[in-house]
Design a protein around this motif. Structure first.
Motif, mmCIF file in Angstrom:
data_model
loop_
_atom_site.group_PDB
_atom_site.id
_atom_site.type_symbol
_atom_site.label_atom_id
_atom_site.label_comp_id
_atom_site.label_asym_id
_atom_site.label_seq_id
_atom_site.Cartn_x
_atom_site.Cartn_y
_atom_site.Cartn_z
ATOM 1 N N THR A 165 0.607 -1.235 -0.132
ATOM 2 C CA THR A 165 0.195 0.039 -0.139
ATOM 3 C C THR A 165 0.767 1.068 0.068
ATOM 4 O OG1 THR A 165 -1.870 -1.076 1.262
ATOM 5 C CG2 THR A 165 -1.894 1.285 1.230
ATOM 6 N N LEU A 166 1.904 1.276 0.838
ATOM 7 C CA LEU A 166 2.808 2.446 0.673
ATOM 8 C C LEU A 166 4.016 2.229 -0.009
ATOM 9 C CD1 LEU A 166 2.590 3.177 4.749
ATOM 10 C CD2 LEU A 166 1.313 4.425 2.748
ATOM 11 N N GLN A 344 5.742 12.706 -1.067
ATOM 12 C CA GLN A 344 4.768 12.552 -0.201
ATOM 13 C C GLN A 344 4.145 13.673 1.049
ATOM 14 O OE1 GLN A 344 6.479 9.168 2.255
ATOM 15 N NE2 GLN A 344 6.293 10.526 4.320
ATOM 16 N N TRP A 357 -0.296 10.995 1.768
ATOM 17 C CA TRP A 357 -0.602 10.675 0.550
ATOM 18 C C TRP A 357 0.760 11.079 -0.459
ATOM 19 C CZ3 TRP A 357 -0.081 14.437 -3.412
ATOM 20 C CH2 TRP A 357 0.288 15.769 -2.999
ATOM 21 N N THR A 387 3.027 5.539 -9.679
ATOM 22 C CA THR A 387 2.468 5.293 -8.334
ATOM 23 C C THR A 387 1.721 6.261 -7.849
ATOM 24 O OG1 THR A 387 4.287 5.324 -7.046
ATOM 25 C CG2 THR A 387 3.701 3.400 -7.842
ATOM 26 N N PHE A 389 -0.350 6.862 -3.887
ATOM 27 C CA PHE A 389 -1.142 6.210 -2.682
ATOM 28 C C PHE A 389 -1.686 7.191 -1.921
ATOM 29 C CE2 PHE A 389 2.942 7.292 -0.847
ATOM 30 C CZ PHE A 389 2.429 7.715 0.389
ATOM 31 N N GLN A 391 -3.428 6.959 2.502
ATOM 32 C CA GLN A 391 -3.594 6.296 3.703
ATOM 33 C C GLN A 391 -4.128 7.094 4.692
ATOM 34 O OE1 GLN A 391 -1.321 2.937 5.012
ATOM 35 N NE2 GLN A 391 -0.692 4.197 6.619
ATOM 36 N N SER A 407 -4.640 2.707 0.099
ATOM 37 C CA SER A 407 -4.648 1.724 -0.906
ATOM 38 C C SER A 407 -3.498 2.584 -1.954
ATOM 39 C CB SER A 407 -5.951 1.801 -1.810
ATOM 40 O OG SER A 407 -5.838 0.990 -2.834
ATOM 41 N N LYS A 408 -2.859 1.872 -2.735
ATOM 42 C CA LYS A 408 -2.078 2.293 -3.830
ATOM 43 C C LYS A 408 -2.554 1.916 -5.304
ATOM 44 C CE LYS A 408 2.995 2.779 -4.595
ATOM 45 N NZ LYS A 408 3.477 3.842 -3.259
ATOM 46 N N GLN A 410 -1.010 1.576 -9.108
ATOM 47 C CA GLN A 410 0.332 1.579 -9.938
ATOM 48 C C GLN A 410 -0.296 1.303 -11.304
ATOM 49 O OE1 GLN A 410 2.890 -2.142 -10.344
ATOM 50 N NE2 GLN A 410 4.083 -0.766 -9.264
#
Length: 680
Positions: A165-166, A344, A357, A387, A389, A391, A407-408, A410
């Motif tokens: 996920t990360l 991030q 995120w 990618t 993501f 969270q 969730s991520k 890709q």
């Protein structure tokens, strides 16, 4: 031999007692004037509460207390690294429950988390300061290509379980994050070196300084050389290695809100690559193959920059960029350029919520040489992976109950767009107990080799009617992602100020997994006509894995600490290609003792038990390591280590059960190593 070793250690201790100096000073005494640290170690290592409440960053891509994380995490501290008597990161990973490590020869290892160990560690993401140590060619980590200066490592955070996920789809079974020290913490010069029976030579050199008060740097260099191992029949394995590494790191704490880091390294490792009994295929007419050893040279360099801006305790952002180049000088000579950018941002947009995120992009440029035995669909390729993501950590009950969802996304050239969701719940009723549970659905994308490798000829034989038979392994242009539904539950408890227990149970329902499908067909190009027996790599398998992992730390006395690790693993593969469900030991156990003796002496020991590898016919083994360390001065350490004391040699794994190695396979020998470390 065992008794001789024991007597030698006793005499060493008795002699040192009469010649040792005053007790060590505290190594953390860094004066405001910038005086260099000269003490090599603390008088005592971290206390148990300090260890379990240390800050870790891998589980959530932010700093948080280890005790409250919702992941199965183990941290190898710098003190454990120093007192291990080991010289490589793969060997250090033996300390971690749920991690399988097997030495293949003098320069390479098979490593795995919760099973599926392999020479390339394809289901495991390995990071160094946020940089992926990963080959896009075969989808894994070449441990023989990696060398590390252990004195520059702050800690190694190991996540057992998915982190896609990360961190992305290669974090399928786990993450190994090697975190180096800020150059501000290494404001001393260092010389360390040693020699032994198997590690013939290891030498490290480090110089540090300040450009100005808040701008520090260090420059380091390393050389190593390993001896040849022996084969199961006693013959020489012809697998010796040597290498050198140079690296630097600069850190600028510009203000309380902004910090910058810039680092880079160059490494070049050389090792013998012994030829197999079958030889290297060179022709469709006799002789089909030649038997020869070869020298492999693995060259790599990288540059990485990172900026972090902190607005408050609840809000920060980070931007990281790196460039990486690797070159493996063998016949096919794969060369790979990697460009990576990652951003991030963390913030509390509303009460009781913390949102993290980020977005990133990685581009690979690769090129190969085609040879008779290796043909690629495309000799060069550009691969771009994007990618993104998000969270959200939701505090349900302050300081007690938290829910994390994320969730991520890709986008890659091999599969459809992929999503990697996770849900995690953490309950901390008090400061002595933490219970957590997690569900994740990670994926793993095919590597360049699995998706588009063309064909690799492994052997050529002659049929009774005179037709050549070519045995090959091929990638699959229709390969899809690997997919798993993972369930985990964990419990941490600090029984008292002296005992800490960390237990984890897991169940992996694997929907799409590695498979081999055999196809047989005739080819007329190139001539002469020949029969091809091809193993096609795919993801048509399914299966399940489940197990239990247990880690315990016990401070018996202030001067004596014990660490225990145990794990049980079961795997079922449907269908069971080549019996790979038996490719990992079902049981592993380790016990480590750290004992501070009188007069600045320390004696450390480690006992390991690893169950059998039924698939490859490798028996289980028990291993005993000992280390004696002495600090005659505050800035000087002398140590002597002995490994594998219980038997003269034993196998841990073989590289391929399908192809015989010359006269047998490499076995790990009993070894001794002496080392000196000096700070100035």
């Amino acid at each position: 031999m065992r008794f001789t070793t024991g007597i030698a250690l006793i005499f060493f201790v008795l002699f040192a007692k009469s010649t040792s100096s005053a007790p060590l000073e505290n190594a953390n005494q860094i004066q405001a004037s910038g005086q260099k640290v000269t003490a090599l170690m603390k008088a005592t290592s971290l206390s148990l509460p300090e260890i379990i409440n240390m800050k870790v960053s891998t589980p959530s891509r932010k700093e948080e207390k280890l005790f409250k994380t919702s992941s199965a995490i183990y941290v190898i501290t710098k003190e454990e690294i120093r007192r291990s008597g080991l010289n490589t990161v793969p060997e250090l990973l033996r300390l971690v429950p749920g991690v399988q490590v097997a030495r293949l020869n003098s320069n390479d290892w098979a490593v795995g988390v919760r099973g599926q160990k392999g020479r390339l560690t394809s289901n495991l993401l390995v990071l160094m300061d946020g940089r992926a140590i990963y080959s896009p060619i075969l989808g894994g980590t070449f441990w023989s290509q990696q060398s590390f200066i252990l004195e520059n490592i702050e800690r190694i955070e190991v996540i057992r379980g998915p982190g896609a996920t990360l961190w992305g789809p290669n974090a399928f079974n786990g993450i190994i994050n090697i975190i180096t020290k800020n150059s501000n913490l290494t404001q001393n010069n260092l010389i360390s070196g040693g020699t032994g029976t198997e590690d013939k030579g290891v030498a490290n050199l480090r110089f540090s300084g300040k450009i100005k008060k808040d701008f520090t740097y260090r420059v380091s260099a390393q050389y190593f050389k390993t001896d040849e191992y022996v084969l199961s029949n006693g013959e020489n394995a012809r697998d010796n290695a040597n290498g050198e590494r140079a690296e630097f790191r600069m850190d600028w704490e510009k203000s309380l809100k902004n910090s910058f880091s810039f680092q880079g390294a160059y490494s070049k490792n050389k090792f013998m690559n012994p030829g197999s009994d079958l030889g290297v295929p060179v022709s469709l007419t006799q002789p089909f193959a030649v038997q020869k050893d070869s020298n492999a040279i693995l060259e790599e360099y990288y540059f990485l920059g990172r900026w972090k801006h902190t607005s408050s305790n609840q809000s920060d952002m980070a931007l990281q960029l790196y460039y990486d180049y690797s070159n493996i000088e063998v016949s096919v000579n794969p060369r790979v350029h990697t460009f990576d950018i990652d951003f991030q941002h963390r913030s509390s947009f509303w009460k009781n919520n913390e949102v993290l995120w980020g977005i990133g992009n990685r581009t690979y440029f690769d090129r190969f040489n085609e040879t008779f035995d290796t043909v690629f669909t495309s000799a060069s390729r550009v691969t771009n992976i994007f990618t993104a993501f998000i969270q959200d950590q939701i505090t349900i009950v302050p300081n007690k109950l938290a829910l994390t969802v994320g969730s991520k996304l890709q986008i890659n050239p091999y599969t459809k767009p992929l999503f990697h969701p996770t849900v995690r719940l953490t309950w901390t009723p008090n400061d002595k107990n933490t219970l957590w549970a997690a569900f994740s659905r990670p994926t793993k994308i095919p590597s360049r080799g699995e998706d588009n490798s063309g064909s690799i000829k492994t052997a050529i034989a002659l049929s009774p009617d005179g037709t050549p038979i070519v045995f090959s392994t091929s990638g699959n242009l229709n390969s899809d992602e690997y997919l798993s539904n993972n369930y985990e539950v964990g419990y941490r408890i600090q029984l008292n100020d002296n005992i800490f227990v960390d237990a984890t149970g897991f169940y992996f329902d694997i929907e799409k997994n590695f498979s081999l499908r055999q196809e047989t067909f005739f080819e007329t190009n190139p001539q002469p006509e020949h029969l091809v027996v091809a193993n096609i790599i795919g993801n048509e398998g399914s299966g399940e894995s489940y197990g239990i992992e247990l880690a315990t730390k016990w401070k018996v006395f202030d001067y004596w600490k014990l660490n225990f690790a145990w794990n049980w693993l079961e795997r079922n593969q449907f269908p069971d290609f080549q019996n790979i469900e038996e490719d990992d030991p079902k049981f592993q156990f380790s016990a480590r003792s750290y004992f501070d003796l009188f007069q600045n002496f320390e004696i450390d020991s480690a006992l390991y038990y690893v169950g059998q590898n039924a698939h490859k016919g490798v028996p289980g083994y028990t291993r005993l390591d000992l280390r004696l360390g002495w600090h005659p001065k505050n800035n000087l350490e002398l140590s002597f280590s002995a490994q594998n004391l219980l038997d003269p040699q034993h196998p841990e794994d073989i590289q391929s059960p399908a192809l015989p190695l010359p006269l047998g396979f490499s076995e790990v020998q009993r070894s001794y190593f002496g080392k000196l470390t000096y700070l100035f």
